[in-house]
Scaffold this motif. Structure first.
Motif, PDB file in Angstrom:
ATOM      1  N   TYR A   1       0.834  -1.211   0.000  1.00 15.37           N
ATOM      2  CA  TYR A   1       0.000   0.000   0.000  1.00 15.37           C
ATOM      3  C   TYR A   1       0.866   1.258   0.000  1.00 15.37           C
ATOM      4  O   TYR A   1       0.613   2.210  -0.747  1.00 15.37           O
ATOM      5  CB  TYR A   1      -0.912  -0.016   1.227  1.00 15.37           C
ATOM      6  N   PHE A   2       1.911   1.248   0.811  1.00 16.89           N
ATOM      7  CA  PHE A   2       2.760   2.431   0.965  1.00 16.89           C
ATOM      8  C   PHE A   2       3.472   2.782  -0.340  1.00 16.89           C
ATOM      9  O   PHE A   2       3.496   3.950  -0.745  1.00 16.89           O
ATOM     10  CB  PHE A   2       3.783   2.187   2.071  1.00 16.89           C
ATOM     11  N   VAL A   3       4.055   1.785  -0.997  1.00 10.40           N
ATOM     12  CA  VAL A   3       4.811   2.075  -2.220  1.00 10.40           C
ATOM     13  C   VAL A   3       3.876   2.485  -3.359  1.00 10.40           C
ATOM     14  O   VAL A   3       4.256   3.278  -4.230  1.00 10.40           O
ATOM     15  CB  VAL A   3       5.684   0.873  -2.646  1.00 10.40           C
ATOM     16  N   GLU A   4       2.647   1.955  -3.350  1.00 11.44           N
ATOM     17  CA  GLU A   4       1.694   2.357  -4.387  1.00 11.44           C
ATOM     18  C   GLU A   4       1.244   3.801  -4.178  1.00 11.44           C
ATOM     19  O   GLU A   4       1.166   4.585  -5.129  1.00 11.44           O
ATOM     20  CB  GLU A   4       0.473   1.434  -4.371  1.00 11.44           C
ATOM     21  N   LYS A   5       0.983   4.158  -2.931  1.00  9.23           N
ATOM     22  CA  LYS A   5       0.484   5.494  -2.628  1.00  9.23           C
ATOM     23  C   LYS A   5       1.570   6.555  -2.762  1.00  9.23           C
ATOM     24  O   LYS A   5       1.283   7.714  -3.097  1.00  9.23           O
ATOM     25  CB  LYS A   5      -0.089   5.517  -1.209  1.00  9.23           C
ATOM     26  N   ASN A   6       2.824   6.167  -2.500  1.00 11.66           N
ATOM     27  CA  ASN A   6       3.909   7.156  -2.458  1.00 11.66           C
ATOM     28  C   ASN A   6       4.970   6.907  -3.528  1.00 11.66           C
ATOM     29  O   ASN A   6       6.169   7.050  -3.268  1.00 11.66           O
ATOM     30  CB  ASN A   6       4.560   7.131  -1.067  1.00 11.66           C
ATOM     31  N   LYS A   7       4.540   6.547  -4.723  1.00  9.60           N
ATOM     32  CA  LYS A   7       5.475   6.242  -5.806  1.00  9.60           C
ATOM     33  C   LYS A   7       6.455   7.390  -6.064  1.00  9.60           C
ATOM     34  O   LYS A   7       7.649   7.167  -6.266  1.00  9.60           O
ATOM     35  CB  LYS A   7       4.704   5.934  -7.086  1.00  9.60           C
ATOM     36  N   LYS A   8       5.950   8.611  -6.035  1.00 12.13           N
ATOM     37  CA  LYS A   8       6.805   9.751  -6.375  1.00 12.13           C
ATOM     38  C   LYS A   8       7.800  10.096  -5.268  1.00 12.13           C
ATOM     39  O   LYS A   8       8.700  10.917  -5.482  1.00 12.13           O
ATOM     40  CB  LYS A   8       5.949  10.971  -6.700  1.00 12.13           C
ATOM     41  N   TYR A   9       7.632   9.480  -4.092  1.00 17.59           N
ATOM     42  CA  TYR A   9       8.545   9.763  -2.980  1.00 17.59           C
ATOM     43  C   TYR A   9       9.545   8.634  -2.722  1.00 17.59           C
ATOM     44  O   TYR A   9      10.329   8.721  -1.775  1.00 17.59           O
ATOM     45  CB  TYR A   9       7.751  10.013  -1.696  1.00 17.59           C
ATOM     46  N   LEU A  10       9.510   7.594  -3.539  1.00 21.31           N
ATOM     47  CA  LEU A  10      10.382   6.444  -3.287  1.00 21.31           C
ATOM     48  C   LEU A  10      11.860   6.757  -3.507  1.00 21.31           C
ATOM     49  O   LEU A  10      12.730   5.991  -3.086  1.00 21.31           O
ATOM     50  CB  LEU A  10       9.962   5.265  -4.171  1.00 21.31           C
ATOM     51  N   LYS A  11      12.147   7.859  -4.169  1.00 20.83           N
ATOM     52  CA  LYS A  11      13.537   8.277  -4.358  1.00 20.83           C
ATOM     53  C   LYS A  11      13.963   9.303  -3.310  1.00 20.83           C
ATOM     54  O   LYS A  11      15.101   9.774  -3.325  1.00 20.83           O
ATOM     55  CB  LYS A  11      13.723   8.871  -5.754  1.00 20.83           C
ATOM     56  N   ASP A  12      13.049   9.636  -2.418  1.00 20.43           N
ATOM     57  CA  ASP A  12      13.326  10.607  -1.357  1.00 20.43           C
ATOM     58  C   ASP A  12      13.608   9.847  -0.058  1.00 20.43           C
ATOM     59  O   ASP A  12      12.693   9.455   0.657  1.00 20.43           O
ATOM     60  CB  ASP A  12      12.128  11.539  -1.193  1.00 20.43           C
ATOM     61  N   TRP A  13      14.882   9.637   0.237  1.00 17.61           N
ATOM     62  CA  TRP A  13      15.238   8.810   1.389  1.00 17.61           C
ATOM     63  C   TRP A  13      14.809   9.445   2.712  1.00 17.61           C
ATOM     64  O   TRP A  13      14.509   8.738   3.682  1.00 17.61           O
ATOM     65  CB  TRP A  13      16.737   8.520   1.403  1.00 17.61           C
ATOM     66  N   LYS A  14      14.745  10.773   2.759  1.00 19.77           N
ATOM     67  CA  LYS A  14      14.313  11.435   3.989  1.00 19.77           C
ATOM     68  C   LYS A  14      12.834  11.160   4.261  1.00 19.77           C
ATOM     69  O   LYS A  14      12.436  10.924   5.407  1.00 19.77           O
ATOM     70  CB  LYS A  14      14.563  12.943   3.890  1.00 19.77           C
ATOM     71  N   PHE A  15      12.040  11.207   3.209  1.00 22.00           N
ATOM     72  CA  PHE A  15      10.611  10.904   3.350  1.00 22.00           C
ATOM     73  C   PHE A  15      10.426   9.477   3.856  1.00 22.00           C
ATOM     74  O   PHE A  15       9.641   9.218   4.778  1.00 22.00           O
ATOM     75  CB  PHE A  15       9.910  11.081   1.999  1.00 22.00           C
ATOM     76  N   LEU A  16      11.158   8.548   3.266  1.00 21.24           N
ATOM     77  CA  LEU A  16      11.064   7.146   3.665  1.00 21.24           C
ATOM     78  C   LEU A  16      11.545   6.942   5.099  1.00 21.24           C
ATOM     79  O   LEU A  16      10.973   6.148   5.853  1.00 21.24           O
ATOM     80  CB  LEU A  16      11.888   6.278   2.712  1.00 21.24           C
ATOM     81  N   LEU A  17      12.591   7.665   5.457  1.00 15.23           N
ATOM     82  CA  LEU A  17      13.163   7.524   6.793  1.00 15.23           C
ATOM     83  C   LEU A  17      12.152   7.880   7.880  1.00 15.23           C
ATOM     84  O   LEU A  17      12.063   7.188   8.905  1.00 15.23           O
ATOM     85  CB  LEU A  17      14.401   8.411   6.924  1.00 15.23           C
ATOM     86  N   PHE A  18      11.376   8.925   7.646  1.00 12.39           N
ATOM     87  CA  PHE A  18      10.457   9.396   8.684  1.00 12.39           C
ATOM     88  C   PHE A  18       9.036   8.852   8.546  1.00 12.39           C
ATOM     89  O   PHE A  18       8.287   8.847   9.522  1.00 12.39           O
ATOM     90  CB  PHE A  18      10.417  10.932   8.681  1.00 12.39           C
ATOM     91  N   ARG A  19       8.665   8.375   7.349  1.00 12.70           N
ATOM     92  CA  ARG A  19       7.296   7.926   7.144  1.00 12.70           C
ATOM     93  C   ARG A  19       7.145   6.406   7.106  1.00 12.70           C
ATOM     94  O   ARG A  19       6.077   5.883   7.434  1.00 12.70           O
ATOM     95  CB  ARG A  19       6.750   8.523   5.832  1.00 12.70           C
TER      96      ARG A  19
END
Length: 202
Positions: free
Chosen positions: A114-132
């Motif tokens: 669910y997370f990777v589908e919803k946040n496709k455009k943020y998968l290259k943003d390591w800071k976003f992934l780190l905190f979310r």
């Protein structure tokens, strides 16, 4: 379906062959474990069929709910473990009802999808992934690791890493996550006598 039932049936027969003498000595019934496993096999088969009729896409709507309840079950395992030295089983009323990490595994897989589908455009943003994403993954894995269940923790972590890699997640995030996981695993083994002994023997 046929292959699953065939393998399950074979496993039941092998389990009966291995446990019948013990069952007779302990419970005065050769079929004690066989009947218990057969009952759960039937229940599991029915549930598998019913869930198979569902539209799996609806599961993403329950992603956060499943994660929340997986944490509840994992925490309950620490307090309702019966006479078991580990907290892997949820024991209520003197009976073992479930392995809490199994529910957590399924919940994490659904949540990650669910997370990777919803946040496709943020998968290259390591800071976003780190905190979310990392806090949710970390809480689940830590609760399983300290049951203790190191092997299951490693398996679940590997599954999630593969899912993130296939989804195209930033390589820096995956590298950092892998390094953090290895360090945590080493520290856990070093501070767990029986795990350290098993590692050295291996």
């Amino acid at each position: 379906m046929g292959a699953i039932l065939l393998l399950s049936g074979f496993g039941i027969v092998m389990m009966y062959s291995a446990s019948s003498i013990y069952a007779m000595n302990e419970y005065d019934d050769y079929l004690y474990f066989f009947l218990r496993q057969t009952r759960w096999l039937i229940i599991g088969t029915v549930l598998m069929f019913l869930i198979g009729q569902m539209n799996y896409r609806h599961l993403k709507e329950l992603a956060y709910v499943l994660i929340f309840f997986s944490w509840i079950f994992l925490i309950m395992g620490y307090f309702f473990k019966g006479n078991n030295p580990a907290s892997r089983w949820l024991v209520l009323g003197g009976r073992s009802w479930m392995t809490t990490s199994d529910f957590a595994r399924v919940s994490l897989i659904i949540f990650t999808a669910y997370f990777v589908e919803k946040n496709k455009k943020y998968l290259k943003d390591w800071k976003f992934l780190l905190f979310r994403f990392t806090p949710i993954l970390g809480i689940s894995l830590v609760l399983i690791l300290f049951q203790p269940d190191t092997s299951t923790t490693m398996i679940i972590a590997a599954i999630i890493m593969v899912m993130l890699f296939i989804a195209g997640t930033d390589w820096r995030y995956l590298t950092g996550l892998s390094i953090a996981g290895v360090i945590a695993l080493i520290l856990k083994i070093m501070n767990t006598p029986h795990a350290m002994d098993r590692f050295l023997n291996w």
